[in-house]
Design a protein around this motif. Structure first.
Motif, mmCIF file in Angstrom:
data_model
loop_
_atom_site.group_PDB
_atom_site.id
_atom_site.type_symbol
_atom_site.label_atom_id
_atom_site.label_comp_id
_atom_site.label_asym_id
_atom_site.label_seq_id
_atom_site.Cartn_x
_atom_site.Cartn_y
_atom_site.Cartn_z
ATOM 1 N N ASP A 45 44.622 37.649 32.864
ATOM 2 C CA ASP A 45 44.791 38.396 33.531
ATOM 3 C C ASP A 45 43.297 39.508 33.113
ATOM 4 N N ALA A 46 43.673 39.772 31.172
ATOM 5 C CA ALA A 46 42.511 40.809 30.633
ATOM 6 C C ALA A 46 41.328 40.704 31.393
ATOM 7 N N VAL A 47 40.730 39.389 31.799
ATOM 8 C CA VAL A 47 39.047 38.750 32.037
ATOM 9 C C VAL A 47 39.044 39.612 33.689
ATOM 10 N N PHE A 48 40.283 38.944 34.293
ATOM 11 C CA PHE A 48 40.424 39.426 35.807
ATOM 12 C C PHE A 48 39.623 40.827 36.301
ATOM 13 N N LYS A 49 40.894 41.434 35.323
ATOM 14 C CA LYS A 49 41.202 42.920 35.231
ATOM 15 C C LYS A 49 39.507 43.744 34.494
ATOM 16 N N LYS A 50 38.831 42.581 34.030
ATOM 17 C CA LYS A 50 37.639 43.401 33.232
ATOM 18 C C LYS A 50 36.671 43.078 34.405
ATOM 19 N N PHE A 51 36.389 42.341 35.245
ATOM 20 C CA PHE A 51 35.847 42.070 36.295
ATOM 21 C C PHE A 51 36.488 43.140 37.344
ATOM 22 N N LEU A 71 31.706 32.652 37.555
ATOM 23 C CA LEU A 71 31.197 33.447 36.397
ATOM 24 C C LEU A 71 32.820 33.357 35.997
ATOM 25 N N CYS A 72 33.922 33.579 36.329
ATOM 26 C CA CYS A 72 35.369 33.953 36.197
ATOM 27 C C CYS A 72 35.286 32.077 35.168
ATOM 28 N N ALA A 73 34.945 31.133 35.130
ATOM 29 C CA ALA A 73 35.214 30.070 34.983
ATOM 30 C C ALA A 73 34.940 30.213 32.933
ATOM 31 N N ASP A 74 33.139 30.750 32.668
ATOM 32 C CA ASP A 74 32.386 30.426 31.972
ATOM 33 C C ASP A 74 33.302 31.837 31.325
ATOM 34 N N ALA A 75 33.754 32.669 31.879
ATOM 35 C CA ALA A 75 34.251 34.206 30.978
ATOM 36 C C ALA A 75 35.118 33.552 30.190
ATOM 37 N N ILE A 76 36.170 32.699 30.825
ATOM 38 C CA ILE A 76 37.580 32.792 30.109
ATOM 39 C C ILE A 76 37.521 31.210 28.767
ATOM 40 N N MET A 128 42.617 31.780 42.058
ATOM 41 C CA MET A 128 42.019 30.887 41.430
ATOM 42 C C MET A 128 42.779 31.655 39.841
ATOM 43 N N GLN A 129 42.412 32.484 39.623
ATOM 44 C CA GLN A 129 43.694 33.601 38.983
ATOM 45 C C GLN A 129 44.753 32.176 38.569
ATOM 46 N N LYS A 130 45.336 31.635 39.071
ATOM 47 C CA LYS A 130 46.760 30.777 39.108
ATOM 48 C C LYS A 130 46.207 29.543 39.223
ATOM 49 N N ILE A 131 44.895 29.131 39.202
ATOM 50 C CA ILE A 131 44.338 27.787 38.722
ATOM 51 C C ILE A 131 44.326 27.517 37.762
ATOM 52 N N PHE A 132 44.347 28.663 36.946
ATOM 53 C CA PHE A 132 43.914 29.030 34.848
ATOM 54 C C PHE A 132 45.081 28.922 34.440
ATOM 55 N N LYS A 133 45.801 29.952 35.160
ATOM 56 C CA LYS A 133 47.331 29.078 34.377
ATOM 57 C C LYS A 133 48.202 28.878 34.235
ATOM 58 N N GLU A 134 47.435 27.668 35.441
ATOM 59 C CA GLU A 134 48.505 26.653 35.178
ATOM 60 C C GLU A 134 47.416 25.664 34.869
ATOM 61 N N HIS A 159 32.908 43.401 43.968
ATOM 62 C CA HIS A 159 32.668 44.162 45.070
ATOM 63 C C HIS A 159 32.167 44.148 46.666
ATOM 64 N N ASN A 160 30.435 43.714 46.890
ATOM 65 C CA ASN A 160 29.740 43.259 47.616
ATOM 66 C C ASN A 160 29.926 41.984 47.360
ATOM 67 N N CYS A 161 31.137 40.556 47.041
ATOM 68 C CA CYS A 161 31.472 39.556 47.153
ATOM 69 C C CYS A 161 31.933 38.644 48.507
ATOM 70 N N ASP A 162 31.876 37.837 48.581
ATOM 71 C CA ASP A 162 32.655 36.997 50.301
ATOM 72 C C ASP A 162 33.846 36.158 50.039
ATOM 73 N N ILE A 163 34.430 36.441 48.924
ATOM 74 C CA ILE A 163 36.045 35.640 48.139
ATOM 75 C C ILE A 163 36.319 36.809 48.886
ATOM 76 N N THR A 164 37.561 36.569 48.784
ATOM 77 C CA THR A 164 38.577 37.438 49.922
ATOM 78 C C THR A 164 39.347 37.305 48.163
ATOM 79 N N MET A 165 40.341 38.032 48.268
ATOM 80 C CA MET A 165 41.517 38.876 47.135
ATOM 81 C C MET A 165 42.410 37.623 47.044
ATOM 82 N N ARG A 166 43.012 36.904 47.957
ATOM 83 C CA ARG A 166 43.575 35.544 48.089
ATOM 84 C C ARG A 166 42.894 34.448 47.301
ATOM 85 N N GLU A 167 42.034 34.487 47.941
ATOM 86 C CA GLU A 167 40.639 33.696 46.527
ATOM 87 C C GLU A 167 40.760 33.634 44.972
#
Length: 392
Positions: free
Chosen positions: A352-358, A324-329, A377-383, A365-373
């Motif tokens: 940052d705007a895309v992630f903020k929207k999510f 979802l994040c990759a497709d949106a960005i 992910m956000q860092k990888i997109f910025k690199e 909210h109900n996802c098994d992904i952690t804030m650290r992950e």
């Protein structure tokens, strides 16, 4: 991320109760045959039953929190079957020399069919049985505990690259050292070659059992859908070739999305092949449904694609969150370039705007992904600032 949708029923406890009964019965029969005092028999039964109960509780907790490795969450019965096999081997070890117990393979088997912590716990519970019934010393227990735990660590992650040469060599060397230190050197005999015969035989048998099991595991779990993924994820696949010819815009959007899915899956230790497949076909999946030439997608890829199609506003699994994040960005940057290709974009601001929207929408909210992950992910997109130039 705060809630978990997985549910447990009474059926999840049945295998645990069955194995507890089987173990207790075996211990009781052994005690009667060997005229063991009833208090000792009861002690052994309670100890092993309590260990199995703790194992069942730990397994349920890891199941609920998505902590089991590979696809083990969908095959809990497979783990309990492995426990039964290990239990039978444990009782057989009572009649074998203490230097010949094949517990190293049991630790690896139980780890790969569950997780590292569950594998160590279950292997240790089973190791208690021959230790108690054969009246072995603590040295023998720690011999197989140390070598088993070390092997479990070496073989715990075979998903991305199935290489067993060095882990096999190191685990066998550890077993030999442990056997030498805890059995050979403490024997009340002169050091001779005969003392090494049983340990060497154990190493040979353990090697055969371990390699045989790893081949079965690789064929049924690690590479179960390897050929399917090689075909589906090939850019020369007829479906993708036709897609490229008919809709180049969406095709290249999927290609770029797949690039990020693969990078993030590798970094977060997710299923790379399944995420690549989802990346290539997430725009096509609904159109392919019901068509005769539709490819047979592996279950892991189907789960991601279906959740992406049905629950885009609130996903539950981290693989879907990555897609979802990759497709949106990628879609956002391509759209902004289409509006003004000469404009210099602030990629970090866009990401940052895309992630903020999510975040604001409660998508994770109900996802098994952690804030650290998510931050990773956000860092990888910025690199990948240079890569975004290909999206113009």
């Amino acid at each position: 991320m705060e809630e978990n949708r997985r549910k447990l029923t009474w059926k999840n406890i049945l295998p645990e109760l069955g194995i507890m009964l089987l173990a207790a019965t075996g211990i009781y029969i052994h005690g009667l045959v060997n005229s063991t005092n009833m208090d000792v028999i009861l002690r052994n039964m309670v100890t092993v039953a309590l260990g199995i109960a703790i194992l069942g509780y730990a397994l349920r907790q890891e199941y609920l929190n998505y902590m089991l490795a590979y696809n083990n969450s969908e095959h809990l019965l497979r783990f309990w079957v492995a426990v039964v096999i290990g239990l039978l081997i444990s009782f057989a070890c009572i009649f074998l020399p203490m230097a010949g117990w094949p517990f190293l393979t049991i630790y690896v088997m139980l780890t790969l069919y569950s997780s590292l912590s569950i594998g160590i716990l279950s292997g240790s519970v089973l190791l208690i049985i021959p230790t108690l019934l054969a009246t072995a010393t603590a040295d023998v227990f720690f011999l197989y505990f140390v070598s088993g735990v070390f092997a479990a660590y070496l073989f715990r992650n075979l998903e991305n690259e199935f290489t067993i040469g060095i882990p096999w060599l190191l685990s066998m060397m550890c077993l030999l050292v442990c056997e030498t230190a805890n059995i050979v050197l403490v024997a009340n005999e002169h050091l001779s070659f005969e003392l090494f015969v049983v340990p060497i035989i154990n190493i040979i048998i353990s090697s055969i059992l371990l390699i045989g099991f790893l081949k079965i595991f690789s064929a049924t779990v690690v590479y179960q859908y390897r050929e399917s993924y090689l075909d589906i994820n090939d850019t020369e696949n007829p479906i993708l070739v036709e897609y490229k010819q008919n809709n180049r815009t969406d095709y290249f959007l999927c290609v770029h999305t797949t690039y990020f899915c693969e990078r993030i899956a590798s970094k977060l230790s997710l299923d790379i092949d399944a995420l690549k497949c989802a990346g290539y076909y997430h725009k096509l999946y609904s159109k392919l449904a019901g068509q005769e030439n539709a490819p047979a997608f592996p279950p892991q890829a189907v789960a991601i694609l279906q959740e992406y199609q049905e629950k885009r506003n609130a996903v539950e699994h981290k693989e879907t969150a990555v897609l979802l994040c990759a497709d949106a960005i990628v879609s956002t940057i391509i759209f902004m370039f289409s509006k003004n290709g000469d404009k210099v974009l602030d990629y970090e601001q866009v990401i940052d705007a895309v992630f903020k929207k999510f975040y604001d929408a409660g998508t994770f909210h109900n996802c098994d992904i952690t804030m650290r992950e998510l931050k990773t992910m956000q860092k990888i997109f910025k690199e990948e600032k240079l890569y975004y130039d290909f999206l113009r």
